[in-house]
Design a protein around this motif. Structure first.
Motif, PDB file in Angstrom:
ATOM      1  N   PRO A 113       0.818  -1.221   0.000  1.00 12.95           N
ATOM      2  CA  PRO A 113       0.000   0.000   0.000  1.00 12.95           C
ATOM      3  C   PRO A 113       0.849   1.267   0.000  1.00 12.95           C
ATOM      4  N   PHE A 114       0.172   2.416  -0.024  1.00 14.43           N
ATOM      5  CA  PHE A 114       0.844   3.707   0.071  1.00 14.43           C
ATOM      6  C   PHE A 114       1.830   3.683   1.229  1.00 14.43           C
ATOM      7  N   PRO A 115       3.076   4.171   1.038  1.00 18.36           N
ATOM      8  CA  PRO A 115       3.578   4.959  -0.105  1.00 18.36           C
ATOM      9  C   PRO A 115       4.425   4.172  -1.111  1.00 18.36           C
ATOM     10  N   ALA A 116       4.219   2.849  -1.222  1.00 19.49           N
ATOM     11  CA  ALA A 116       5.110   2.031  -2.055  1.00 19.49           C
ATOM     12  C   ALA A 116       5.152   2.514  -3.508  1.00 19.49           C
ATOM     13  N   ALA A 117       3.984   2.770  -4.108  1.00 23.98           N
ATOM     14  CA  ALA A 117       3.954   3.198  -5.511  1.00 23.98           C
ATOM     15  C   ALA A 117       4.682   4.523  -5.688  1.00 23.98           C
ATOM     16  N   LEU A 118       4.486   5.435  -4.755  1.00 23.28           N
ATOM     17  CA  LEU A 118       5.156   6.734  -4.827  1.00 23.28           C
ATOM     18  C   LEU A 118       6.663   6.576  -4.679  1.00 23.28           C
ATOM     19  N   GLU A 119       7.091   5.738  -3.773  1.00 19.89           N
ATOM     20  CA  GLU A 119       8.527   5.493  -3.609  1.00 19.89           C
ATOM     21  C   GLU A 119       9.139   4.949  -4.901  1.00 19.89           C
ATOM     22  N   ASP A 120       8.424   4.040  -5.559  1.00 19.87           N
ATOM     23  CA  ASP A 120       8.941   3.463  -6.810  1.00 19.87           C
ATOM     24  C   ASP A 120       8.974   4.496  -7.930  1.00 19.87           C
ATOM     25  N   ASP A 176      -8.569  12.218  -6.483  1.00 12.24           N
ATOM     26  CA  ASP A 176      -9.384  12.412  -5.283  1.00 12.24           C
ATOM     27  C   ASP A 176      -9.865  11.053  -4.793  1.00 12.24           C
ATOM     28  N   LEU A 177      -9.147  10.469  -3.818  1.00  9.47           N
ATOM     29  CA  LEU A 177      -9.500   9.138  -3.331  1.00  9.47           C
ATOM     30  C   LEU A 177     -10.674   9.150  -2.357  1.00  9.47           C
ATOM     31  N   GLU A 178     -11.219  10.343  -2.094  1.00 10.06           N
ATOM     32  CA  GLU A 178     -12.498  10.420  -1.369  1.00 10.06           C
ATOM     33  C   GLU A 178     -13.682  10.265  -2.314  1.00 10.06           C
ATOM     34  N   MET A 179     -13.437  10.375  -3.614  1.00 12.61           N
ATOM     35  CA  MET A 179     -14.493  10.281  -4.632  1.00 12.61           C
ATOM     36  C   MET A 179     -15.607  11.292  -4.371  1.00 12.61           C
ATOM     37  N   ASP A 211      -4.856   8.753   5.457  1.00 14.31           N
ATOM     38  CA  ASP A 211      -5.881   9.773   5.258  1.00 14.31           C
ATOM     39  C   ASP A 211      -6.116   9.988   3.765  1.00 14.31           C
ATOM     40  N   PRO A 212      -7.349   9.798   3.271  1.00 15.90           N
ATOM     41  CA  PRO A 212      -7.594   9.994   1.842  1.00 15.90           C
ATOM     42  C   PRO A 212      -7.397  11.436   1.383  1.00 15.90           C
ATOM     43  N   ARG A 213      -7.305  12.377   2.323  1.00 12.57           N
ATOM     44  CA  ARG A 213      -7.053  13.773   1.971  1.00 12.57           C
ATOM     45  C   ARG A 213      -5.561  14.125   1.994  1.00 12.57           C
ATOM     46  N   ASN A 214      -4.735  13.155   2.287  1.00  8.62           N
ATOM     47  CA  ASN A 214      -3.288  13.357   2.224  1.00  8.62           C
ATOM     48  C   ASN A 214      -2.940  13.819   0.809  1.00  8.62           C
ATOM     49  N   PRO A 215      -2.276  14.956   0.659  1.00  9.08           N
ATOM     50  CA  PRO A 215      -1.973  15.464  -0.685  1.00  9.08           C
ATOM     51  C   PRO A 215      -1.163  14.517  -1.550  1.00  9.08           C
ATOM     52  N   VAL A 217      -1.684  11.268  -1.717  1.00  4.64           N
ATOM     53  CA  VAL A 217      -2.561  10.231  -2.267  1.00  4.64           C
ATOM     54  C   VAL A 217      -3.708  10.855  -3.056  1.00  4.64           C
ATOM     55  N   SER A 218      -4.125  12.042  -2.639  1.00  4.49           N
ATOM     56  CA  SER A 218      -5.163  12.792  -3.351  1.00  4.49           C
ATOM     57  C   SER A 218      -4.603  14.177  -3.680  1.00  4.49           C
ATOM     58  N   PRO A 219      -3.819  14.284  -4.745  1.00  5.53           N
ATOM     59  CA  PRO A 219      -3.126  15.553  -5.019  1.00  5.53           C
ATOM     60  C   PRO A 219      -4.045  16.703  -5.404  1.00  5.53           C
ATOM     61  N   ILE A 220      -5.347  16.473  -5.441  1.00  6.62           N
ATOM     62  CA  ILE A 220      -6.280  17.582  -5.595  1.00  6.62           C
ATOM     63  C   ILE A 220      -6.167  18.523  -4.398  1.00  6.62           C
ATOM     64  N   HIS A 221      -5.621  18.018  -3.286  1.00 10.53           N
ATOM     65  CA  HIS A 221      -5.440  18.808  -2.066  1.00 10.53           C
ATOM     66  C   HIS A 221      -4.017  19.352  -1.923  1.00 10.53           C
ATOM     67  N   ALA A 222      -3.175  19.113  -2.930  1.00 11.01           N
ATOM     68  CA  ALA A 222      -1.771  19.529  -2.837  1.00 11.01           C
ATOM     69  C   ALA A 222      -1.585  20.964  -3.309  1.00 11.01           C
ATOM     70  N   ASP A 223      -0.524  21.590  -2.816  1.00 13.21           N
ATOM     71  CA  ASP A 223      -0.057  22.868  -3.347  1.00 13.21           C
ATOM     72  C   ASP A 223       0.767  22.552  -4.583  1.00 13.21           C
ATOM     73  N   LEU A 224       0.317  22.973  -5.747  1.00 14.55           N
ATOM     74  CA  LEU A 224       0.981  22.617  -7.002  1.00 14.55           C
ATOM     75  C   LEU A 224       1.906  23.712  -7.526  1.00 14.55           C
ATOM     76  N   LYS A 225       2.146  24.722  -6.731  1.00 13.60           N
ATOM     77  CA  LYS A 225       2.980  25.832  -7.182  1.00 13.60           C
ATOM     78  C   LYS A 225       4.364  25.332  -7.576  1.00 13.60           C
ATOM     79  N   GLY A 226       4.855  25.831  -8.699  1.00 19.83           N
ATOM     80  CA  GLY A 226       6.194  25.484  -9.143  1.00 19.83           C
ATOM     81  C   GLY A 226       6.270  24.253 -10.020  1.00 19.83           C
TER      82      GLY A 226
END
Length: 296
Positions: A113-120, A176-179, A211-215, A217-226
């Motif tokens: 599970p998370f964060p394995a895919a991100l680490e790879d 958005d993993l909260e759907m 947490d499904p709102r973790n940026p 896992v659900s980057p809709i909640h992330a700061d995308l600046k830069g």
């Protein structure tokens, strides 16, 4: 019927042939099998590679610039999909963009599970840098869950101070993993692949209590600046339509150069069916034009 309507109806009929297996092994086999009918063009060279511990695969076409690469993260809800399921599509994407492509067989949930895919994904990007690829010659790409993973990877790289790739391509991204999107309901009747109950099952497996709102896992909640320029492509007949639209809005609000394309009548992951779908071919050509314009 128009040619587009006839073609997408044939793809819908293909998807309707047989129910989705209940077991995970069956689901993984089914996704790989959906695209097994498409032959790989004879001029495509496929080379397995160990990307610093992550199983990966190069695809090259004759005109591919050896100094430029697309790093691709496949779809499948973090629990299915593979190098095999997306190989033919990625080879065509590389052809359109004039680059080599590197597909990652990142670890899947629920076993990893998370964060394995991100680490790879981060390992795969750093592998390219170690191989001598300049950041300005790398494109990060992903489809569905892989599209969300691509954005999470960009955020992680930025926060770590790692030079970012030139641009990113997200096809039908799940961000958005909260759907919580309204199109989860409003498009449910026309999306033949992705429905809320199935996505909830996949999200639970991947999150494993996170947490499904973790940026990340659900980057809709992330700061995308830069972040670098983004191309987001989505079909109008997807439950994930609003995910793509919201992602474009969040990116644009963060001053990220963003291109959003909504393809009428197209379904989730329609690029996979490009051999029999003209809009699949056109959307890959649009991606290629975007990449060529950014890379120069």
């Amino acid at each position: 019927m128009t040619d587009t309507a006839t073609e997408i109806a044939a793809v819908r009929a293909l998807l309707a042939a047989g129910e989705r297996p209940a077991d995970l092994a069956g689901r993984r086999k089914r996704l790989d099998g959906l695209t097994a009918r498409y032959d790989m063009p004879a001029d495509v060279v496929v080379k397995p590679v160990d990307a610093d511990g992550v199983k990966a695969e190069w695809t090259l076409t004759p005109d591919a610039d050896p100094k430029r690469a697309i790093l691709f993260l496949h779809g499948g809800g973090y629990a299915a999909g593979s190098i095999r399921s997306h190989r033919h599509m990625l080879a065509q994407a590389g052809r359109e963009a004039g680059t080599r492509t590197l597909a990652l067989d990142y670890r899947l949930a629920p076993e990893n599970p998370f964060p394995a895919a991100l680490e790879d994904a981060l390992t795969g990007y750093r592998f390219l840098l170690a191989q001598g690829f300049l950041p300005e010659n790398i494109v990060l790409a992903g489809e569905s869950a892989g599209g969300g993973l691509a954005i999470s990877t960009l955020v992680s790289l930025r926060d770590a101070g790692t030079p970012l790739p030139a641009c990113a391509w997200c096809a039908s991204p799940w961000v958005d993993l909260e759907m919580s999107a309204a199109t989860m309901e409003s498009k449910a009747a026309v999306d033949p692949l992705i429905q809320r109950p199935y996505l909830q099952e996949l999200a639970t497996a991947y999150l494993h209590g996170a947490d499904p709102r973790n940026p990340l896992v659900s980057p809709i909640h992330a700061d995308l600046k830069g972040l670098p320029p983004l191309l987001i492509q989505v079909g109008s007949d997807e439950t994930l339509l609003e995910d793509a639209i919201r992602l474009a809005g969040v990116a644009a609000s963060a001053d990220v150069r963003t291109s959003l394309q909504v393809w009428p009548q197209m379904i989730h992951a329609w690029h996979l069916f490009y051999p029999q779908l003209a809009d699949g071919r056109r959307s890959l050509a649009e991606m290629g034009a975007f990449v060529r314009a950014v890379l120069g």
